[in-house]
Design an enzyme around this catalytic site. Sequence first.
Site, PDB file in Angstrom:
ATOM      1  N   ASP A   1      -8.939   3.921  -2.123  1.00 18.88           N
ATOM      2  CA  ASP A   1      -9.794   4.386  -1.020  1.00 18.88           C
ATOM      3  C   ASP A   1     -11.126   4.950  -1.510  1.00 18.88           C
ATOM      4  O   ASP A   1     -11.307   6.165  -1.606  1.00 18.88           O
ATOM      5  CB  ASP A   1      -9.053   5.445  -0.200  1.00 18.88           C
ATOM      6  CG  ASP A   1      -7.794   4.879   0.447  1.00 18.88           C
ATOM      7  OD1 ASP A   1      -7.689   3.647   0.526  1.00 18.88           O
ATOM      8  OD2 ASP A   1      -6.926   5.670   0.867  1.00 18.88           O
TER       9      ASP A   1
ATOM     10  N   GLU B   1       2.656   4.977  -4.081  1.00 16.19           N
ATOM     11  CA  GLU B   1       2.612   5.869  -5.259  1.00 16.19           C
ATOM     12  C   GLU B   1       3.952   6.582  -5.522  1.00 16.19           C
ATOM     13  O   GLU B   1       4.182   6.877  -6.695  1.00 16.19           O
ATOM     14  CB  GLU B   1       1.496   6.914  -5.080  1.00 16.19           C
ATOM     15  CG  GLU B   1       0.108   6.331  -5.145  1.00 16.19           C
ATOM     16  CD  GLU B   1      -0.257   5.473  -3.931  1.00 16.19           C
ATOM     17  OE1 GLU B   1      -1.005   4.514  -4.089  1.00 16.19           O
ATOM     18  OE2 GLU B   1       0.244   5.769  -2.823  1.00 16.19           O
TER      19      GLU B   1
ATOM     20  N   ASP C   1       0.860  -1.188   0.000  1.00 14.54           N
ATOM     21  CA  ASP C   1       0.000   0.000   0.000  1.00 14.54           C
ATOM     22  C   ASP C   1       0.900   1.243   0.000  1.00 14.54           C
ATOM     23  O   ASP C   1       2.114   1.141   0.176  1.00 14.54           O
ATOM     24  CB  ASP C   1      -0.869  -0.060   1.272  1.00 14.54           C
ATOM     25  CG  ASP C   1      -2.081   0.859   1.207  1.00 14.54           C
ATOM     26  OD1 ASP C   1      -2.319   1.475   0.154  1.00 14.54           O
ATOM     27  OD2 ASP C   1      -2.794   0.957   2.224  1.00 14.54           O
TER      28      ASP C   1
END
Length: 884
Positions: free
Chosen positions: A557, A484, A481
């Site tokens: 999300d 990015e 997670d």
Amino acid sequence: RRQKLLHPGKSSYRALLDSVVLSDENVKFQIIHEENKVPLQVEICEIEGGIFRLKIEEESPLSARYKVPDVLIKEPTTQRLLISQKEAGILVLSSINEDYKLQITANPFQVELQSKGETVLSMNSNGLLYFEHLQPPPSDRILTTEKKEAASDSSKEKQEDLGLWQEKFGSFLDIKAHGPSSVGMDFSLHGFDHVYGIPQHTEALLLKNTSDGDAYRLYNLDIFGHKLHDKIGIYGSVPLLLAHKPNRTSGIFWLNSSETLVDIGTKTVAEVRPSGSAAGTAKQRAVPLTDVRWMSESGIIDVFLLTGPTAFDVFKQFAQLTGTQALPPLFSLGYHQCRWNYEDEQDVKRVDAGFDEHDIPYDVIWLDIEHTDGKRYFTWDKKKFQNPRKMQEHLRKKKRKLVVIVDPHIKVDPMYTLYSQAKDKGYFVKDRNGQDFEGICWSGSSCYLDFTNPEVRKWYADQFAFKTYKESTNILFVWNDMNEPSVFKGAELTMQKDAVHYNNWEHREVHNLYGFYQQMATAEGLIRRSSGKERPFVLTRSFFAGSQKYGAVWTGDNTAEWGYLKISIPMLLTISIAGISFCGADVGGFIGDPEPELLVRWYQAGAYQPFFRGHSNMESKRREPWLFGEKNTQIIREAIRERYVLLPYLYTLFYRAHTAAEPVMRPLWVEFPRKIETFGVENEYMLGNALLVHPVTEQEAKAVSVLLPGPEEIWYDFRKFKRMEDPGVVKILVTLENIPVFQRGGTVIPVKTTAGKSTEWMIDISYELRVALDTKACATGELYLDDGHSFQYLHKKQFLYRKFAFHKNVLSSSCADQSGQYHTACVVERVIVLGFGQQPTSVTACSKGGQKKEVLFTYDMETSALKLEKLALSVDADWEIYIN
């Protein structure tokens, strides 16, 4: 901003056709900018399988420009192009089989791809080719804010407006060490007005015109609760665009990992068609034309034209370049239960027991960041998880798995072994001054591993070894997670673009690859810990072209609102057609508290999507499937059980994705390419070629309108076995109990006769075949089977691939791939034939070399469904069933 100053018109570039060099590998020539006189090198090649590659780079750059590594599975095999015409200002290249021609016009420089005399696509026809060559910094280059104040106003205005050598973003100053290096190009797609792809956005399936000023952005960002219908880039980027019209699908793959914008404009143009006869007059007709403009911050122009001509050809061509979907372990296709966060070992056991108490199947329970010791990854909170190994052994006995989170940010703590080792080895991304880049993330002050460095990836993969990752076992799998990468208090909540990676590349060059590289290293670690025997499971939030080789992705999300359930369908379809079949959306919505009806509808949708995980935020109320009253528990249980019964079909689809690059979940137009009414449909989809699924996404819906493509198709209600009267748009009444699912005539779907507690409990459960007859009373289907977890299917050919065919009232089972050998004790126990015209007088089954036996059957006059039972026919043997 700089590229936008260039408007459509005559290009400033011309090709120097005297410079053409033809070799077995490619054709090379120079183009030159009429004003700045800087020559660029153009390289064109044809790749086996209907792919053309165009590269434009500087002839002799001041320093190396970034070329994306590791995304292509290998350097593609090229085919010789032939020069079929060369005259003043025009060069025509032909492919060996002469199906395709590339016409290069010298002034202005333009390239046209033609197929059998028809123009499919043209490049630079709007004159928007843009290439900033690297320059030495101006002597008055402004390096600090103080000096900047002193600079002349005009210089300041120009600098701030165009961001040539530095740019401010809020309080962040981005120093561009190599100055401006932007590239861009326009493509015109002739006859196309439907374009798709370029995930990831919270947007419709059909890409929209960007004349409103907002281009589609490809820039991986952590956007919490992303807005609906927004062209801003979110967690992942795949720079692949597909164009479709009834007789052709084409693709453009723009291989660039820096920030990229895509502008799209569709218009109608007049096309003049010469008359067939000498005396006739030319005819004019209006045809659509879609212009696509790609603009990237840096790198080179490296673009692949995927010529199709079918959608499935385009999928294969893209997979030939970037790889196919990894074959997932079977357990990962079951249901996953996740929350930020399950509190402790007792909580994990309670939730696990809850599934058994309520008779709901599930395969995996997940642990978010709170399971670690102070957000130090690869560790356990000693109070909450005192004996993680024992907890995993408990799950193992229940034939279930555990997934834990491992993020890329590493807590700055000299006592934390992972941090101290990485620091000593110089494995962190650096800031522009050469110090370890520090940002804030979940663990507080953090450094970020430089996954672009192969040595770092190898070291990181080693961290998953059982002896290194203490208390981990082989039922533990991984979730990447925040990759990015997410940097709290960073510009746009990510890493500054002037941070420095391996080989001195700036972050701006590699940004969209960061998560791709972490997932690659994680998957490698899980494979290596089993000495190469076991398939990994890795879920990643950030992704790029080629991420399909390493595991699964999800849409990030989302929010517990009806609009997010609705948009999840086009989002997943877009990711699927961009090569990543293993994708899903958080069931129920990550943020907020879904009302029971929304949660039920989301479970029903998720059960028929590739990756199926319930997940919720820390602030959300607990939402295990049994917490919403007995009625809702019953409906959710049924949805999850439907998923488990369907696993043989789903696993077979994943095998097709793995071997033939066919998306598991696909838009209707892919299966029905000539039916224009399907081109914009995004509220229903095909699961493989056999099932049409229409989730219910409206609150308190009493009916939905379903498009059943026809008229030569036959559709059957998947649960009631009833043939639908007429194809076309059909109004279907719905209750909360289930969602509309239809089986397409002409298909055979293998399912299990019942669901088990998890996939591993179901190995010996018998099969049922759902045979849906088409207009010719025929049907075909497949079943793929292996051990579900190892690489033996690959290394030792331990697999079964069976083909089922129904023809002239005979159902046969035969081997679809002789190279595979795998024994199973499982049997086909039941067959249901949908749309069987009349009640038979007798049914006999005959195994190869075996005895004929009478078969018990029942026939439903109302639905025309014929049910054959107690067959006990071996899955791994050839047999035939005769219906008289």
